[in-house]
Design a protein around this motif. Structure first.
Motif, PDB file in Angstrom:
ATOM      1  N   SER A  81       0.883  -0.965  -0.030  1.00 27.46           N
ATOM      2  CA  SER A  81       0.086   0.040  -0.054  1.00 27.46           C
ATOM      3  C   SER A  81       0.853   1.332   0.039  1.00 27.46           C
ATOM      4  O   SER A  81       0.415   2.358  -0.065  1.00 27.46           O
ATOM      5  CB  SER A  81      -0.968   0.004   1.166  1.00 27.46           C
ATOM      6  OG  SER A  81      -0.212   0.085   2.466  1.00 27.46           O
ATOM      7  N   LYS A  82       2.161   1.168   0.226  1.00 24.96           N
ATOM      8  CA  LYS A  82       2.934   2.290   0.236  1.00 24.96           C
ATOM      9  C   LYS A  82       3.134   2.686  -1.168  1.00 24.96           C
ATOM     10  O   LYS A  82       3.813   3.776  -1.448  1.00 24.96           O
ATOM     11  CB  LYS A  82       4.158   1.956   1.085  1.00 24.96           C
ATOM     12  CG  LYS A  82       4.220   1.723   2.485  1.00 24.96           C
ATOM     13  CD  LYS A  82       3.708   2.699   3.274  1.00 24.96           C
ATOM     14  CE  LYS A  82       3.928   2.354   4.706  1.00 24.96           C
ATOM     15  NZ  LYS A  82       3.120   1.383   5.207  1.00 24.96           N
ATOM     16  N   LEU A  83       2.980   1.766  -2.063  1.00 24.01           N
ATOM     17  CA  LEU A  83       3.217   2.085  -3.586  1.00 24.01           C
ATOM     18  C   LEU A  83       1.743   1.795  -4.191  1.00 24.01           C
ATOM     19  O   LEU A  83       1.870   0.927  -5.331  1.00 24.01           O
ATOM     20  CB  LEU A  83       4.401   1.175  -4.381  1.00 24.01           C
ATOM     21  CG  LEU A  83       5.571   1.528  -3.823  1.00 24.01           C
ATOM     22  CD1 LEU A  83       6.760   0.624  -4.539  1.00 24.01           C
ATOM     23  CD2 LEU A  83       6.390   2.898  -4.175  1.00 24.01           C
ATOM     24  N   PRO A  84       0.665   2.327  -4.062  1.00 26.14           N
ATOM     25  CA  PRO A  84      -0.478   2.227  -4.559  1.00 26.14           C
ATOM     26  C   PRO A  84      -0.784   2.607  -5.763  1.00 26.14           C
ATOM     27  O   PRO A  84      -1.299   2.145  -6.531  1.00 26.14           O
ATOM     28  CB  PRO A  84      -1.406   2.910  -3.871  1.00 26.14           C
ATOM     29  CG  PRO A  84      -0.424   4.112  -3.220  1.00 26.14           C
ATOM     30  CD  PRO A  84       0.637   3.807  -3.029  1.00 26.14           C
ATOM     31  N   GLU A  85       0.193   3.436  -6.517  1.00 27.11           N
ATOM     32  CA  GLU A  85       0.319   3.688  -7.924  1.00 27.11           C
ATOM     33  C   GLU A  85       0.879   2.550  -8.693  1.00 27.11           C
ATOM     34  O   GLU A  85       0.919   2.659  -9.873  1.00 27.11           O
ATOM     35  CB  GLU A  85       0.635   5.081  -8.211  1.00 27.11           C
ATOM     36  CG  GLU A  85       2.325   4.994  -8.100  1.00 27.11           C
ATOM     37  CD  GLU A  85       2.763   5.217  -6.408  1.00 27.11           C
ATOM     38  OE1 GLU A  85       3.922   4.858  -6.363  1.00 27.11           O
ATOM     39  OE2 GLU A  85       1.849   5.157  -5.581  1.00 27.11           O
ATOM     40  N   GLU A  86       1.647   1.668  -8.200  1.00 29.71           N
ATOM     41  CA  GLU A  86       2.346   0.835  -8.976  1.00 29.71           C
ATOM     42  C   GLU A  86       1.424  -0.601  -9.323  1.00 29.71           C
ATOM     43  O   GLU A  86       0.727  -1.011  -8.329  1.00 29.71           O
ATOM     44  CB  GLU A  86       3.598   0.070  -8.149  1.00 29.71           C
ATOM     45  CG  GLU A  86       4.805  -0.045  -8.841  1.00 29.71           C
ATOM     46  CD  GLU A  86       4.570  -1.744  -9.363  1.00 29.71           C
ATOM     47  OE1 GLU A  86       5.001  -2.064 -10.414  1.00 29.71           O
ATOM     48  OE2 GLU A  86       3.752  -2.719  -8.412  1.00 29.71           O
ATOM     49  N   ASP A  87       1.309  -0.996 -10.560  1.00 27.73           N
ATOM     50  CA  ASP A  87       0.335  -1.840 -11.117  1.00 27.73           C
ATOM     51  C   ASP A  87       0.553  -3.248 -10.332  1.00 27.73           C
ATOM     52  O   ASP A  87      -0.556  -3.759 -10.002  1.00 27.73           O
ATOM     53  CB  ASP A  87       0.386  -2.051 -12.657  1.00 27.73           C
ATOM     54  CG  ASP A  87      -0.098  -0.749 -13.270  1.00 27.73           C
ATOM     55  OD1 ASP A  87      -0.898  -0.017 -12.875  1.00 27.73           O
ATOM     56  OD2 ASP A  87       0.140  -0.774 -14.495  1.00 27.73           O
ATOM     57  N   GLY A  88       1.785  -3.498 -10.200  1.00 32.18           N
ATOM     58  CA  GLY A  88       1.943  -4.855  -9.490  1.00 32.18           C
ATOM     59  C   GLY A  88       1.436  -4.922  -8.116  1.00 32.18           C
ATOM     60  O   GLY A  88       1.057  -5.824  -7.872  1.00 32.18           O
ATOM     61  N   CYS A  89       1.698  -3.858  -7.312  1.00 32.07           N
ATOM     62  CA  CYS A  89       1.319  -3.742  -6.114  1.00 32.07           C
ATOM     63  C   CYS A  89      -0.135  -3.635  -5.708  1.00 32.07           C
ATOM     64  O   CYS A  89      -0.826  -4.088  -4.859  1.00 32.07           O
ATOM     65  CB  CYS A  89       1.887  -2.486  -5.291  1.00 32.07           C
ATOM     66  SG  CYS A  89       3.944  -2.778  -5.139  1.00 32.07           S
ATOM     67  N   GLN A  90      -0.929  -2.926  -6.539  1.00 28.11           N
ATOM     68  CA  GLN A  90      -2.181  -2.720  -6.985  1.00 28.11           C
ATOM     69  C   GLN A  90      -2.986  -4.215  -7.006  1.00 28.11           C
ATOM     70  O   GLN A  90      -3.606  -4.684  -6.355  1.00 28.11           O
ATOM     71  CB  GLN A  90      -2.818  -1.904  -7.981  1.00 28.11           C
ATOM     72  CG  GLN A  90      -2.477  -0.398  -7.856  1.00 28.11           C
ATOM     73  CD  GLN A  90      -3.241   0.372  -8.848  1.00 28.11           C
ATOM     74  OE1 GLN A  90      -3.900  -0.029  -9.460  1.00 28.11           O
ATOM     75  NE2 GLN A  90      -2.992   1.500  -8.941  1.00 28.11           N
ATOM     76  N   ALA A  91      -2.432  -5.053  -8.051  1.00 34.40           N
ATOM     77  CA  ALA A  91      -3.004  -6.234  -8.006  1.00 34.40           C
ATOM     78  C   ALA A  91      -2.734  -7.244  -6.939  1.00 34.40           C
ATOM     79  O   ALA A  91      -3.546  -8.043  -6.468  1.00 34.40           O
ATOM     80  CB  ALA A  91      -2.202  -6.957  -9.343  1.00 34.40           C
ATOM     81  N   ALA A  92      -1.378  -7.166  -6.185  1.00 35.95           N
ATOM     82  CA  ALA A  92      -1.150  -7.999  -5.024  1.00 35.95           C
ATOM     83  C   ALA A  92      -2.094  -7.431  -3.811  1.00 35.95           C
ATOM     84  O   ALA A  92      -2.580  -8.238  -3.281  1.00 35.95           O
ATOM     85  CB  ALA A  92       0.378  -7.642  -4.529  1.00 35.95           C
ATOM     86  N   LEU A  93      -2.343  -6.204  -3.831  1.00 40.10           N
ATOM     87  CA  LEU A  93      -3.367  -5.720  -2.785  1.00 40.10           C
ATOM     88  C   LEU A  93      -4.479  -6.196  -2.957  1.00 40.10           C
ATOM     89  O   LEU A  93      -5.192  -6.726  -2.001  1.00 40.10           O
ATOM     90  CB  LEU A  93      -3.471  -4.197  -2.748  1.00 40.10           C
ATOM     91  CG  LEU A  93      -2.372  -3.403  -1.822  1.00 40.10           C
ATOM     92  CD1 LEU A  93      -2.653  -1.864  -1.888  1.00 40.10           C
ATOM     93  CD2 LEU A  93      -2.755  -3.919  -0.066  1.00 40.10           C
ATOM     94  N   ALA A  94      -5.240  -6.431  -4.327  1.00 38.77           N
ATOM     95  CA  ALA A  94      -6.526  -7.008  -4.709  1.00 38.77           C
ATOM     96  C   ALA A  94      -6.420  -8.302  -4.020  1.00 38.77           C
ATOM     97  O   ALA A  94      -7.518  -8.793  -3.632  1.00 38.77           O
ATOM     98  CB  ALA A  94      -6.879  -6.550  -5.979  1.00 38.77           C
ATOM     99  N   ALA A  95      -5.342  -8.967  -4.340  1.00 39.60           N
ATOM    100  CA  ALA A  95      -5.142 -10.352  -4.095  1.00 39.60           C
ATOM    101  C   ALA A  95      -5.284 -10.826  -2.681  1.00 39.60           C
ATOM    102  O   ALA A  95      -5.703 -11.727  -2.217  1.00 39.60           O
ATOM    103  CB  ALA A  95      -3.948 -11.271  -4.806  1.00 39.60           C
TER     104      ALA A  95
END
Length: 276
Positions: free
Chosen positions: A94-108
């Motif tokens: 969540s510290k990099l919410p603009e990064e696509d990979g981090c967004q996908a991992a957060l959703a997972a």
């Protein structure tokens, strides 16, 4: 273990260099070789690298770890993560919410939390984990999985209130939960949770414990409770927060501790109750 140790001193130049070197190694192992990392290792590495997220190497390593988490979610291998692992990973990505990979991992991660909620397993998360997860998922309120997970966390918070367990939450945890649920004021579960958080805030005020909240906590609570002013508990909590701010304002230098954003959030919240 090395990353976990060095991240304890993120401002030390030597530790920064060492963390960057470890991040570069993790990035090199991205793909097949990172698949051999145990869940605890992935969690510890993410928790370490997010402390130095402005460094390109650590950002790249976080993205690689996020990709691995997403891959395990696709392979239905999320059950190996314990509650603390899930919380640490969500907090890091969540510290990099603009990064696509981090967004996908957060959703997972959010989807996994919802699965555990549906399986009546939310009681395994401690108070800090609940607050950290809520604080992470509220960074992506437009994502359906994150919204569902926030609602599940809100329901668990309300359940603990009914069980008389709100006293176990620290001041920062209360503020983080309120801030998160305040992002979804239209959700019934989040509204219910906001009301119990407001009641707990008012209870602590009645016991003279408002001094335990730091300036950011006060601003986050006020900003959250203003979204549910039709609820008496939120109005009462806002009045208690206002009294605490006034008390600090009466002491020399008390208001200087608030930053500009906090002052603006507090003013905006208190302005919603001009008759008080």
């Amino acid at each position: 273990n090395l990353a976990g140790a060095f991240c304890k001193l993120p401002k030390d130049a030597g530790c920064q260099v060492a963390l960057a070197a470890l991040a570069a190694e993790v990035k090199m192992r991205a793909g097949k070789r990172i698949g051999g990392f145990a869940e605890q290792h992935l969690s510890n590495l993410a928790n370490a690298f997010c402390k130095l997220r402005e460094e390109d190497g650590c950002q790249a390593a976080l993205a690689a770890l996020a990709a691995e988490v997403k891959m395990r979610a696709v392979g239905k291998r999320m059950g190996g993560f314990n509650e603390q692992n899930l919380s640490n990973l969500a907090g890091a990505f969540s510290k990099l919410p603009e990064e696509d990979g981090c967004q996908a991992a957060l959703a997972a991660l959010a989807a996994e939390v919802k699965i555990r909620a549906d399986g009546d397993r939310m009681g395994r998360f401690n108070e800090q984990a609940l607050a950290n997860l809520a604080n992470a998922f509220c960074k992506l309120p437009e994502n359906g999985a994150c919204r569902d997970a926030l609602a599940a966390l809100a329901a668990e918070t309300a359940k603990r209130a009914r069980e008389g367990r709100m006293g176990r939450f620290s001041e920062q945890e209360l503020a983080n939960l309120a801030n998160a649920f305040g992002k979804l004021p239209e959700d019934d579960a989040c509204r219910d949770a906001l009301a119990v958080l407001a009641a707990e805030t008012a209870r602590r005020a009645s016991e003279g414990r408002m001094g335990c909240f730091n300036e950011q906590d006060l601003a986050n609570l006020a900003n959250a409770f203003r979204t549910l002013l039709e609820h008496d508990a939120c109005r009462e909590a806002l009045a208690a927060l206002a009294a605490e701010v006034a008390k600090r304002g009466a002491s020399e230098g008390g208001m200087e501790r608030f930053n500009e954003q906090e002052l603006a959030n507090l003013a905006n919240a208190f302005g919603k109750l001009p008759e008080n």
